[in-house]
Enzyme design. Sequence first.
Site, PDB file in Angstrom:
ATOM      1  N   ASP A 238      61.028 -48.610  67.402  1.00 37.60           N
ATOM      2  CA  ASP A 238      61.535 -49.011  66.077  1.00 37.60           C
ATOM      3  C   ASP A 238      60.562 -49.913  65.331  1.00 37.60           C
ATOM      4  O   ASP A 238      60.801 -50.247  64.172  1.00 37.60           O
ATOM      5  CB  ASP A 238      62.889 -49.722  66.223  1.00 37.60           C
TER       6      ASP A 238
ATOM      7  N   ARG B  18      74.931 -42.233  63.515  1.00 34.87           N
ATOM      8  CA  ARG B  18      74.884 -41.744  64.893  1.00 34.87           C
ATOM      9  C   ARG B  18      75.531 -42.713  65.864  1.00 34.87           C
ATOM     10  O   ARG B  18      76.112 -42.313  66.860  1.00 34.87           O
ATOM     11  CB  ARG B  18      73.427 -41.543  65.306  1.00 34.87           C
TER      12      ARG B  18
ATOM     13  N   CYS C 103      68.891 -36.324  63.239  1.00 38.83           N
ATOM     14  CA  CYS C 103      68.432 -36.922  61.981  1.00 38.83           C
ATOM     15  C   CYS C 103      66.958 -36.540  61.865  1.00 38.83           C
ATOM     16  O   CYS C 103      66.419 -35.818  62.698  1.00 38.83           O
ATOM     17  CB  CYS C 103      68.624 -38.432  62.022  1.00 38.83           C
TER      18      CYS C 103
ATOM     19  N   VAL D 152      59.055 -41.618  72.243  1.00 40.37           N
ATOM     20  CA  VAL D 152      60.514 -41.683  72.380  1.00 40.37           C
ATOM     21  C   VAL D 152      61.204 -40.589  71.575  1.00 40.37           C
ATOM     22  O   VAL D 152      62.157 -39.972  72.044  1.00 40.37           O
ATOM     23  CB  VAL D 152      61.044 -43.076  71.959  1.00 40.37           C
TER      24      VAL D 152
ATOM     25  N   LYS E 288      70.904 -55.249  64.352  1.00 35.09           N
ATOM     26  CA  LYS E 288      71.733 -54.077  64.025  1.00 35.09           C
ATOM     27  C   LYS E 288      72.068 -53.305  65.307  1.00 35.09           C
ATOM     28  O   LYS E 288      73.221 -52.922  65.533  1.00 35.09           O
ATOM     29  CB  LYS E 288      70.979 -53.166  63.074  1.00 35.09           C
ATOM     30  N   ASN E 289      71.072 -53.112  66.181  1.00 31.95           N
ATOM     31  CA  ASN E 289      71.278 -52.260  67.360  1.00 31.95           C
ATOM     32  C   ASN E 289      72.008 -52.970  68.493  1.00 31.95           C
ATOM     33  O   ASN E 289      72.248 -52.380  69.536  1.00 31.95           O
ATOM     34  CB  ASN E 289      69.947 -51.688  67.829  1.00 31.95           C
TER      35      ASN E 289
ATOM     36  N   ARG F 173      68.245 -35.620  68.657  1.00 30.22           N
ATOM     37  CA  ARG F 173      69.090 -36.711  69.175  1.00 30.22           C
ATOM     38  C   ARG F 173      70.376 -36.201  69.824  1.00 30.22           C
ATOM     39  O   ARG F 173      71.482 -36.488  69.384  1.00 30.22           O
ATOM     40  CB  ARG F 173      69.355 -37.724  68.056  1.00 30.22           C
TER      41      ARG F 173
ATOM     42  N   ARG G 298      70.408 -49.691  55.239  1.00 30.84           N
ATOM     43  CA  ARG G 298      71.109 -49.423  56.504  1.00 30.84           C
ATOM     44  C   ARG G 298      70.615 -50.338  57.614  1.00 30.84           C
ATOM     45  O   ARG G 298      71.361 -50.776  58.466  1.00 30.84           O
ATOM     46  CB  ARG G 298      70.884 -47.963  56.927  1.00 30.84           C
TER      47      ARG G 298
END
Length: 438
Positions: A310, A96, A120, A332, A24-25, A125, A402
């Site tokens: 993540d 985002r 979020c 993070v 996804k990223n 962020r 998502r």
Amino acid sequence: MAEDHIIIEQSRALHGTVELAGAKNAVLVIMASLILTDGKSVLTNVPANDDVWQMIKLLRDLGAVITFDPENHRLEVDTRLITKFSVRAEVMKKMRASVLVMGPLLARFGRSDIALPGGCVIGSRPIDYHINGFKRMGVEIDIDGEYLTAHATELKANKIVLEYPSVGATENLMMAAALTRGTTRIVNAALEPEVIDLMNILKKMGAHIVIEAPATVVIEGVELLRPVEHAVIFDRLEAGSFLLAAAMTGGSIEVPQAPAFAMDMFLLKLEEMGHQVTVGIDGIGVSLRATRSPKAVSFKTAPYPGFPTDLQAPMLAAQCVASGTSTIYETVYENRLLHVMELQKMGAQIKIEHNKATIMGVDKLYGASVIATDIRASCALVLAGLVANGITRMSGINHLARGYEAMPQKLQKLGANIWYETQLPQDIKLRMPISQLA
Ligand code: EPZ
């Protein structure tokens, strides 16, 4: 009708092979990068998750012509008709990652009007590193409330020092610099595998990009970038989640497409827990055989190649039922321990001090009604539900959709008892306390 709860029942040991989707990223920023080209590109291995559908909507809003075949994970994007450089606030707010069109729009039009992406639950962020970097490239930026308008008569190559190796800022600035005459240097750049995948497609398009040790990205701007074909890298975060599902249930799993070469820190921690981890040839593929008595491990999240933030929530869930005490620092994000409260509802013994969680392993967790607050928290709660006695009912499942393509279905194939509430098999309805059916 979209399902609104997922039911997870204590499951036997999971066994089998799981097919991964693309990262996804990586795919979201790669889709944004196509704005730099004029023509039809083809992306394969594109995950059919909700964030991808959202990015498709955004690019169509700008004028792109897109066809997506979710079954075959193939996306065709024709950017010739992209004429707009502004993104509607409601589109920006949904995801985002929309901020990642800013660099490509500035490179294509010298303009980019977006709404500030907003924070979020895991943190505020901000995008100050993006903004400061663009200002170094000669971009005039005006922020009026939540609207950000940016323009540059001509982007200027420059040296940009990131005070933190921000993934998004590195990506946004690199994309803008790819079409900016001269040499741009991004010092203290992020080098996550997803950033490298973006670098690879940009080079395929004709960009001149090299990495100078330890973490400076040097971009020699070119006149034109061409449409390309590109296979998105497989998702190390999805791979990690399935490895943990097998590890926590005492099973065994093959993940033949796992980018093990980009998962060293995570795999090290799985081995420290006592699980048997085998990496495939050339660092592609991972298989895991779970230990019967996993040991608790500690770690700090950090930019790559540190422990990935993540995977913090799913790994924290695994520590709840490991033997011993684990200390996890989330460095993070300022607020990425919200899943702890939900795990405590299931009987997990966890203490929080600022960004540090101390987890005392317990013999068992208990099914409960829990709320998923973000993508990775939703994964952590599913994993906990697989080992908890009884039944866990999870809301906030939009977060799961998502970040992961068909996770419940893939887990079912491995033997997990997990359903969307609307699909409950009759017998499980009989087993659920009436209160939980409400
Ligand atoms: C990307 O977000 C990922 N999202 C995130 O994944 C991931 O957690 C993060 O990188 C770190 O690896 C996508 O790629 C779409 P950052 P990004 O800029 O680019 C602060 C998931 O679950 N910061 O590296 O937004 C920021 O607040 C998501 O898939 C500033 O202060 O991450 C955060 O605390 C979540 N100012 C830290 O830096 C800025 O201008 C890291 O952010 C930018 C960031």
